[in-house]
Design an enzyme around this catalytic site. Structure first.
Site, PDB file in Angstrom:
ATOM      1  N   SER A  59       0.813  -1.212   0.000  1.00 57.91           N
ATOM      2  CA  SER A  59       0.000   0.000   0.000  1.00 57.91           C
ATOM      3  C   SER A  59       0.852   1.271   0.000  1.00 57.91           C
ATOM      4  O   SER A  59       1.869   1.372   0.706  1.00 57.91           O
ATOM      5  CB  SER A  59      -0.918   0.008   1.223  1.00 57.91           C
ATOM      6  OG  SER A  59      -1.626   1.239   1.309  1.00 57.91           O
ATOM      7  N   SER A  75      -0.594   4.064   0.973  1.00 54.36           N
ATOM      8  CA  SER A  75      -1.265   4.936   1.940  1.00 54.36           C
ATOM      9  C   SER A  75      -0.321   5.482   3.012  1.00 54.36           C
ATOM     10  O   SER A  75      -0.378   6.681   3.328  1.00 54.36           O
ATOM     11  CB  SER A  75      -2.436   4.204   2.590  1.00 54.36           C
ATOM     12  OG  SER A  75      -3.481   4.004   1.669  1.00 54.36           O
ATOM     13  N   THR A 103      -8.758  -1.603   3.149  1.00 55.14           N
ATOM     14  CA  THR A 103      -8.848  -2.034   1.771  1.00 55.14           C
ATOM     15  C   THR A 103      -9.312  -3.485   1.777  1.00 55.14           C
ATOM     16  O   THR A 103      -9.713  -4.011   2.818  1.00 55.14           O
ATOM     17  CB  THR A 103      -7.491  -1.832   1.055  1.00 55.14           C
ATOM     18  OG1 THR A 103      -7.642  -2.152  -0.324  1.00 55.14           O
ATOM     19  CG2 THR A 103      -6.397  -2.682   1.672  1.00 55.14           C
ATOM     20  N   LYS A 132     -13.611  -3.895   3.223  1.00 54.48           N
ATOM     21  CA  LYS A 132     -14.473  -2.738   2.975  1.00 54.48           C
ATOM     22  C   LYS A 132     -15.950  -3.039   3.230  1.00 54.48           C
ATOM     23  O   LYS A 132     -16.669  -2.209   3.796  1.00 54.48           O
ATOM     24  CB  LYS A 132     -14.282  -2.229   1.543  1.00 54.48           C
ATOM     25  CG  LYS A 132     -12.950  -1.531   1.302  1.00 54.48           C
ATOM     26  CD  LYS A 132     -12.915  -0.907  -0.078  1.00 54.48           C
ATOM     27  CE  LYS A 132     -11.634  -0.120  -0.305  1.00 54.48           C
ATOM     28  NZ  LYS A 132     -11.643   0.592  -1.607  1.00 54.48           N
ATOM     29  N   GLU A 141     -22.935   9.292   4.191  1.00 54.19           N
ATOM     30  CA  GLU A 141     -23.894   9.060   3.108  1.00 54.19           C
ATOM     31  C   GLU A 141     -23.350   8.105   2.056  1.00 54.19           C
ATOM     32  O   GLU A 141     -24.052   7.188   1.604  1.00 54.19           O
ATOM     33  CB  GLU A 141     -24.266  10.394   2.457  1.00 54.19           C
ATOM     34  CG  GLU A 141     -25.272  10.285   1.335  1.00 54.19           C
ATOM     35  CD  GLU A 141     -25.605  11.620   0.694  1.00 54.19           C
ATOM     36  OE1 GLU A 141     -26.331  11.630  -0.326  1.00 54.19           O
ATOM     37  OE2 GLU A 141     -25.133  12.655   1.193  1.00 54.19           O
ATOM     38  N   ASN A 157     -14.086   2.686   3.484  1.00 56.06           N
ATOM     39  CA  ASN A 157     -12.631   2.690   3.306  1.00 56.06           C
ATOM     40  C   ASN A 157     -11.923   3.562   4.336  1.00 56.06           C
ATOM     41  O   ASN A 157     -10.695   3.548   4.418  1.00 56.06           O
ATOM     42  CB  ASN A 157     -12.246   3.127   1.878  1.00 56.06           C
ATOM     43  CG  ASN A 157     -12.282   4.635   1.693  1.00 56.06           C
ATOM     44  OD1 ASN A 157     -13.120   5.326   2.282  1.00 56.06           O
ATOM     45  ND2 ASN A 157     -11.394   5.161   0.868  1.00 56.06           N
ATOM     46  N   GLY A 197     -15.882  -3.419  -6.259  1.00 55.75           N
ATOM     47  CA  GLY A 197     -16.148  -2.330  -5.333  1.00 55.75           C
ATOM     48  C   GLY A 197     -15.833  -0.958  -5.914  1.00 55.75           C
ATOM     49  O   GLY A 197     -16.578   0.002  -5.700  1.00 55.75           O
ATOM     50  N   ALA A 198     -14.738  -0.866  -6.665  1.00 56.73           N
ATOM     51  CA  ALA A 198     -14.376   0.417  -7.269  1.00 56.73           C
ATOM     52  C   ALA A 198     -15.412   0.840  -8.309  1.00 56.73           C
ATOM     53  O   ALA A 198     -15.808   2.003  -8.374  1.00 56.73           O
ATOM     54  CB  ALA A 198     -12.998   0.317  -7.912  1.00 56.73           C
ATOM     55  N   GLY A 257      -5.122   6.353 -12.433  1.00 55.87           N
ATOM     56  CA  GLY A 257      -5.727   6.339 -11.107  1.00 55.87           C
ATOM     57  C   GLY A 257      -5.023   7.172 -10.059  1.00 55.87           C
ATOM     58  O   GLY A 257      -5.416   7.144  -8.886  1.00 55.87           O
TER      59      GLY A 257
END
Length: 288
Positions: A22, A24, A69, A73, A85, A94, A136-137, A250
């Site tokens: 990752s 992140s 991830t 998720k 929302e 996420n 999911g994406a 992306g």
């Protein structure tokens, strides 16, 4: 990068399985350092089925929050004390924040993708969009674009029943198709925007489109987006560029979902445009 950590630093993390690849931690710690925040962001492998155990451990260890991830998720949704929302709509989380001893789940993927489009001058409102994939994406992208006024969305997938299931969210504005060359060609014929949400063309997968000839049927004005960021230019994006189209990878989604996640963690407002300018070269250096 060198991290600054104090005894009172608040802990954040990304969890998943696998997760050691990752970006992140790199993105979040870069932002934390630039903003002078007293946080540190870690990487924590958590096996499938251990989401509840991780929540208990994270609360005990006083984590302020975490990103999750695959494969967590969807599993996180029923474990949350509250959802924003988008997380409620997508039924996927996420970003998780501990607020007042309660777990609050968010989804910043849709927002991140939408913002990445706007930053390139692409407004989905009133557009016909074709999405490849149903994971999911793809779900996050499709439902966010519907939310932001896309006129019609065509979902192409190898398993048509999965595309049909996704299209049930708005059957009057969504249409399912298969993934043969003929179906892809028909699926993009009237599109104003094409978004690849599959892993085809991703580095390390060994899988790619059997043929990209369906792009010849895509109207000349239509941009092509690929949620993959490694490699920076997939075969799909290279062909789109050769055709003179706007081609987006992306990186924008990756960067903007991270910015929105840090805002949720810290409950502060961040200058997103300035932060995106800081983070994009960081990702590009990784790609090199």
């Amino acid at each position: 990068m060198q991290l600054s950590y104090e005894n009172d630093s608040r802990k954040l993390a990304v969890i998943g399985d696998p997760v050691l690849h990752s970006l992140s931690p790199l993105l979040q710690n870069t932002m934390i350092q630039a903003l002078g925040l007293n946080y540190v962001y870690l990487c924590q492998p958590v096996a499938k089925g251990q989401a509840k155990a991780w929540l208990d451990a994270a609360k005990l260890l006083d984590f302020a929050g975490f990103n999750c991830t695959m494969p967590h998720k969807v599993d996180m949704v029923p474990l949350m004390d509250g959802l924003d929302e988008d997380a409620a709509l997508f039924q996927a989380v996420n970003t998780v924040c501990l607020r007042g001893g309660r777990w609050y789940g968010c989804n910043t993927d849709g927002r991140g993708f939408y913002q990445s489009l706007l930053r390139r001058g692409i407004d989905p409102a009133g557009r016909n969009v074709t999405i490849l994939g149903t994971g999911g994406a793809a779900k996050s992208v499709a439902l966010k674009l519907l939310q932001q006024g896309a006129a019609h969305i065509t979902v192409c997938n190898r398993t048509v029943s999965k595309a049909e299931q996704l299209c049930r969210y708005a059957p009057e504005r969504m249409e399912a198709k298969g993934f043969s060359q003929a179906e892809l060609t028909e699926g993009v014929r009237h599109a104003d925007l094409l978004v690849n949400c599959t892993s085809l063309g991703m580095k390390g997968t060994g899988a790619d489109f059997a043929s990209l000839d369906f792009l010849d049927a895509l109207p000349a004005h239509a941009p092509v987006c690929d949620l993959i960021y490694s490699p920076a230019a997939t075969s799909l994006l290279r062909r789109a560029g050769e055709q003179g189209r706007t081609a987006l990878n992306g990186i924008g989604l990756l960067v903007w979902q991270a910015i929105y996640a840090l805002e949720e963690f810290t409950q502060t407002s961040i200058d997103g445009a300035a932060m995106a300018r800081l983070l994009e070269p960081v990702v590009q250096q990784y790609q090199a």
